[in-house]
Every structure is written in C-alpha cells, then in structure tokens.
Design a protein around this motif. Structure first.
Motif, PDB file in Angstrom:
ATOM      1  N   THR A 103       3.641   6.443  -5.005  1.00  0.00           N
ATOM      2  CA  THR A 103       3.446   6.755  -6.421  1.00  0.00           C
ATOM      3  C   THR A 103       2.516   7.951  -6.566  1.00  0.00           C
ATOM      4  O   THR A 103       2.769   8.864  -7.369  1.00  0.00           O
ATOM      5  CB  THR A 103       2.863   5.544  -7.174  1.00  0.00           C
ATOM      6  OG1 THR A 103       3.751   4.437  -7.050  1.00  0.00           O
ATOM      7  CG2 THR A 103       2.670   5.866  -8.653  1.00  0.00           C
ATOM      8  N   PHE A 104       1.443   7.970  -5.793  1.00  0.00           N
ATOM      9  CA  PHE A 104       0.553   9.129  -5.792  1.00  0.00           C
ATOM     10  C   PHE A 104       1.325  10.378  -5.376  1.00  0.00           C
ATOM     11  O   PHE A 104       1.208  11.437  -6.005  1.00  0.00           O
ATOM     12  CB  PHE A 104      -0.613   8.901  -4.817  1.00  0.00           C
ATOM     13  CG  PHE A 104      -1.760   8.124  -5.399  1.00  0.00           C
ATOM     14  CD1 PHE A 104      -2.766   8.764  -6.106  1.00  0.00           C
ATOM     15  CD2 PHE A 104      -1.846   6.749  -5.233  1.00  0.00           C
ATOM     16  CE1 PHE A 104      -3.822   8.056  -6.644  1.00  0.00           C
ATOM     17  CE2 PHE A 104      -2.896   6.023  -5.764  1.00  0.00           C
ATOM     18  CZ  PHE A 104      -3.895   6.681  -6.477  1.00  0.00           C
ATOM     19  N   GLN A 105       2.120  10.261  -4.307  1.00  0.00           N
ATOM     20  CA  GLN A 105       2.855  11.410  -3.790  1.00  0.00           C
ATOM     21  C   GLN A 105       3.836  11.964  -4.819  1.00  0.00           C
ATOM     22  O   GLN A 105       3.941  13.183  -4.990  1.00  0.00           O
ATOM     23  CB  GLN A 105       3.588  11.015  -2.508  1.00  0.00           C
ATOM     24  CG  GLN A 105       4.279  12.193  -1.816  1.00  0.00           C
ATOM     25  CD  GLN A 105       5.053  11.762  -0.580  1.00  0.00           C
ATOM     26  OE1 GLN A 105       5.051  10.602  -0.201  1.00  0.00           O
ATOM     27  NE2 GLN A 105       5.723  12.716   0.044  1.00  0.00           N
ATOM     28  N   ARG A 106       4.568  11.087  -5.505  1.00  0.00           N
ATOM     29  CA  ARG A 106       5.535  11.537  -6.517  1.00  0.00           C
ATOM     30  C   ARG A 106       4.856  12.289  -7.658  1.00  0.00           C
ATOM     31  O   ARG A 106       5.476  13.119  -8.324  1.00  0.00           O
ATOM     32  CB  ARG A 106       6.311  10.339  -7.073  1.00  0.00           C
ATOM     33  CG  ARG A 106       7.383   9.802  -6.145  1.00  0.00           C
ATOM     34  CD  ARG A 106       8.337   8.880  -6.876  1.00  0.00           C
ATOM     35  NE  ARG A 106       7.657   7.737  -7.439  1.00  0.00           N
ATOM     36  CZ  ARG A 106       7.455   6.588  -6.803  1.00  0.00           C
ATOM     37  NH1 ARG A 106       7.877   6.451  -5.554  1.00  0.00           N
ATOM     38  NH2 ARG A 106       6.843   5.580  -7.399  1.00  0.00           N
ATOM     39  N   ASN A 107       3.586  11.998  -7.874  1.00  0.00           N
ATOM     40  CA  ASN A 107       2.841  12.668  -8.944  1.00  0.00           C
ATOM     41  C   ASN A 107       1.967  13.809  -8.414  1.00  0.00           C
ATOM     42  O   ASN A 107       1.043  14.263  -9.096  1.00  0.00           O
ATOM     43  CB  ASN A 107       1.972  11.642  -9.679  1.00  0.00           C
ATOM     44  CG  ASN A 107       2.779  10.718 -10.568  1.00  0.00           C
ATOM     45  OD1 ASN A 107       3.053  11.022 -11.717  1.00  0.00           O
ATOM     46  ND2 ASN A 107       3.188   9.576 -10.018  1.00  0.00           N
ATOM     47  N   ILE A 136       0.841  -1.202   0.000  1.00  0.00           N
ATOM     48  CA  ILE A 136       0.000   0.000   0.000  1.00  0.00           C
ATOM     49  C   ILE A 136       0.875   1.249   0.000  1.00  0.00           C
ATOM     50  O   ILE A 136       0.599   2.229  -0.709  1.00  0.00           O
ATOM     51  CB  ILE A 136      -0.950   0.023   1.216  1.00  0.00           C
ATOM     52  CG1 ILE A 136      -1.917  -1.166   1.169  1.00  0.00           C
ATOM     53  CG2 ILE A 136      -1.737   1.329   1.252  1.00  0.00           C
ATOM     54  CD1 ILE A 136      -2.823  -1.279   2.383  1.00  0.00           C
ATOM     55  N   ILE A 137       1.956   1.221   0.768  1.00  0.00           N
ATOM     56  CA  ILE A 137       2.866   2.368   0.820  1.00  0.00           C
ATOM     57  C   ILE A 137       3.516   2.609  -0.529  1.00  0.00           C
ATOM     58  O   ILE A 137       3.687   3.769  -0.956  1.00  0.00           O
ATOM     59  CB  ILE A 137       3.915   2.168   1.923  1.00  0.00           C
ATOM     60  CG1 ILE A 137       3.257   2.335   3.306  1.00  0.00           C
ATOM     61  CG2 ILE A 137       5.079   3.153   1.776  1.00  0.00           C
ATOM     62  CD1 ILE A 137       4.182   2.104   4.483  1.00  0.00           C
ATOM     63  N   VAL A 138       3.865   1.549  -1.255  1.00  0.00           N
ATOM     64  CA  VAL A 138       4.414   1.713  -2.616  1.00  0.00           C
ATOM     65  C   VAL A 138       3.413   2.470  -3.486  1.00  0.00           C
ATOM     66  O   VAL A 138       3.780   3.388  -4.233  1.00  0.00           O
ATOM     67  CB  VAL A 138       4.746   0.348  -3.241  1.00  0.00           C
ATOM     68  CG1 VAL A 138       5.084   0.503  -4.730  1.00  0.00           C
ATOM     69  CG2 VAL A 138       5.924  -0.308  -2.516  1.00  0.00           C
ATOM     70  N   LEU A 176       6.216   8.643   4.411  1.00  0.00           N
ATOM     71  CA  LEU A 176       5.633   7.293   4.429  1.00  0.00           C
ATOM     72  C   LEU A 176       6.710   6.250   4.672  1.00  0.00           C
ATOM     73  O   LEU A 176       6.466   5.228   5.321  1.00  0.00           O
ATOM     74  CB  LEU A 176       4.920   7.019   3.110  1.00  0.00           C
ATOM     75  CG  LEU A 176       3.597   7.769   2.905  1.00  0.00           C
ATOM     76  CD1 LEU A 176       3.220   7.796   1.430  1.00  0.00           C
ATOM     77  CD2 LEU A 176       2.481   7.123   3.719  1.00  0.00           C
ATOM     78  N   SER A 177       7.912   6.517   4.170  1.00  0.00           N
ATOM     79  CA  SER A 177       9.023   5.584   4.376  1.00  0.00           C
ATOM     80  C   SER A 177       9.388   5.481   5.857  1.00  0.00           C
ATOM     81  O   SER A 177       9.818   4.426   6.325  1.00  0.00           O
ATOM     82  CB  SER A 177      10.244   6.022   3.554  1.00  0.00           C
ATOM     83  OG  SER A 177      10.630   7.339   3.902  1.00  0.00           O
TER      84      SER A 177
END
Length: 272
Positions: A81-85, A75-77, A221-222
């Motif tokens: 991905t949402f965050q990077r975009n 889920i974090i992955v 998140l990490s």
C-alpha cells in the motif's frame, strides 16, 4: 518539550498525520480527523488492542513457519500500500508492528515515511535514519540516505529472520552511531546456526531479501512473499555462486597448488 519554533518537526508531524489519513489498508493504523480550529497540533489514532511484534517474538521463541508467514503476509499488504502511493516507511522494526487480539497485523509510526511527491517538490527533505533502528536499516539508507521499496524489504527480511531465530542476520556494529563506509561491511550469518530444524531454502530466501546491495534483492515484495511459500521456486532461481564467493580460501589453495605443480614441472624439464 515545545516544538512551536521547530519547523522541521512541525512539517514532519503534519506529514505523519497526512500519511495516516491518506492510506487505506486494514493493516495500516488510521489517523483520525482532529477537531477543526484547534490551537494545538495532535494526532488522534485508532485504538489497537493487542501486543507489539517485539512482545510476540519474546513470547514465541521458536515459532512455526506458518505462524510467521501469517504475520509477514499482512505486513507485505501494508508495505505494498505504501509502495502504490509512492511512499517508503523506512522504519520497519518489531516495535512498529502491532498484532491485535484477533491476530490482525497493523503497521504504525509514520514519522520517517518518505513521500516521493513531496521530496520532488521540496516539501520534504532527506532526513537522518531513525535513531535506535540501525539493526533494521538497509545499507543504502544508512550510508547514502537513499531508499525505495527494497529498503523496507530489507527491514522486513531482518524481522522475519529475528522472528524465526531470535537473532539478527548481521552482527550489530560495535558502536550505536557507527556508519559503515560500504555495504561490504555487512556479512550475512546463516540462520541454520540458530535453527538447524529450518529448511535450507529459508536461508536462501532471507539472504536474498536482506542482501546489502539492493539490486540483488527480490524485484518485488510479492516475489519475497512467494519465495516464503514455494521453496522450489527460490531454489530454482538461485544460481550456485562461483567458488571465489563460496570459499575464496579454497580457491586460492587450488590456484597455489596448480602453480606449484607448474613450477616443479618446469624445473624438472630444465634439469633434464
């Protein structure tokens, strides 16, 4: 029901399709291209054979930490991905997480995704919180209609808490449509009252991820993911809160006792 005259719905519907086409992650449901020159709007989504996380929670009432971690990491992955975009999902809940028959996790439902670039250009407006998801929504979205990656982190923290205990970290409000006035109305319940076998550091981790004040959550998140793996790190970084936060009643009892001693001492000195 027809929505051909509802421009807000149509913009959201097309945005949902665009999000599903734009994001590339094995843990995010793909929206496939539809036939060109069609007179209808519809989504063609990848087929996901499996079960929702809601059903997984029902089927696994007391899961191991390892089994929960395997799901959470995926889920974090997706969320990163949402965050990077520059996007925020904003509707993370067990019903919007699918687990395939091979154990692969996929995030679905992009109807409330915030796209910051569209917000800045005015192509997306601030919308109300998702109906039926109040128990998973961060206070800043619920109260102020503000959201960033930490908003999704809060929802994920609630999910992890529920996966491990079958309960929620904050008691549901009495009324479904109730909007709290401030984050002070959120009172964390220790997960130890539901799973005494869980280590104390899990409680520290989940309390931090679901802090009502977003600036008090993990910075990334990490960091949340690392805390779920490394208990020493989360315990070491957490400072013991002052007595007024841990036990305000005891603090005021001590203060009252000291004041009483001072008053009695002054009275004794004056009487001499």
């Amino acid at each position: 029901e027809k929505f051909e005259d509802d421009t807000t719905f149509l913009r959201g519907f097309l945005r949902e399709e665009w999000v599903g086409k734009s994001l590339d992650s094995p843990h995010i449901m793909k929206v496939l291209p539809r036939r060109e020159n069609t007179q209808f709007y519809y989504h063609v989504c990848e087929y996901i054979e499996g079960q929702s996380l809601r059903q997984w929670i029902i089927d696994n009432p007391s899961p191991s930490l390892d089994s929960v971690r395997r799901i959470v990491k995926q889920i974090i992955v997706a969320l990163r991905t949402f965050q990077r975009n520059d996007m925020v999902h904003r509707d993370i809940k067990p019903e919007n997480v699918m687990i395939t028959t091979h154990g692969e996790v996929k995030l679905i439902d992009f109807g409330t995704v915030l796209v910051k670039s569209l917000l800045e250009t005015g192509e997306q407006t601030h919308e109300d919180y998702p109906v039926g998801s109040v128990n998973y929504i961060a206070p800043e979205f619920l109260i102020q209609n503000h959201s960033d990656f930490r908003t999704d982190m809060f929802s994920l923290g609630v999910i992890v808490y529920e996966m491990l205990s079958g309960a929620l970290p904050y008691k549901p409000f009495k009324y479904k449509d109730y909007i709290p006035e401030s984050a002070n109305e959120f009172h964390y319940q220790s997960i130890k009252q539901y799973r005494s076998d869980l280590p104390a550091w899990i409680d520290i981790c989940l309390k931090k991820a679901t802090q009502p004040e977003q600036q008090k959550r993990f910075n990334a998140l990490s960091e949340f993911e690392a805390a779920l793996d490394n208990p020493k790190d989360i315990v070491a970084t957490e400072k013991r809160p002052p007595l007024i936060e841990r036990n305000p009643v005891l603090l005021w009892q001590w203060v009252s006792a000291v004041l009483l001693v001072i008053v009695l001492l002054q009275t004794w000195l004056l009487s001499r």
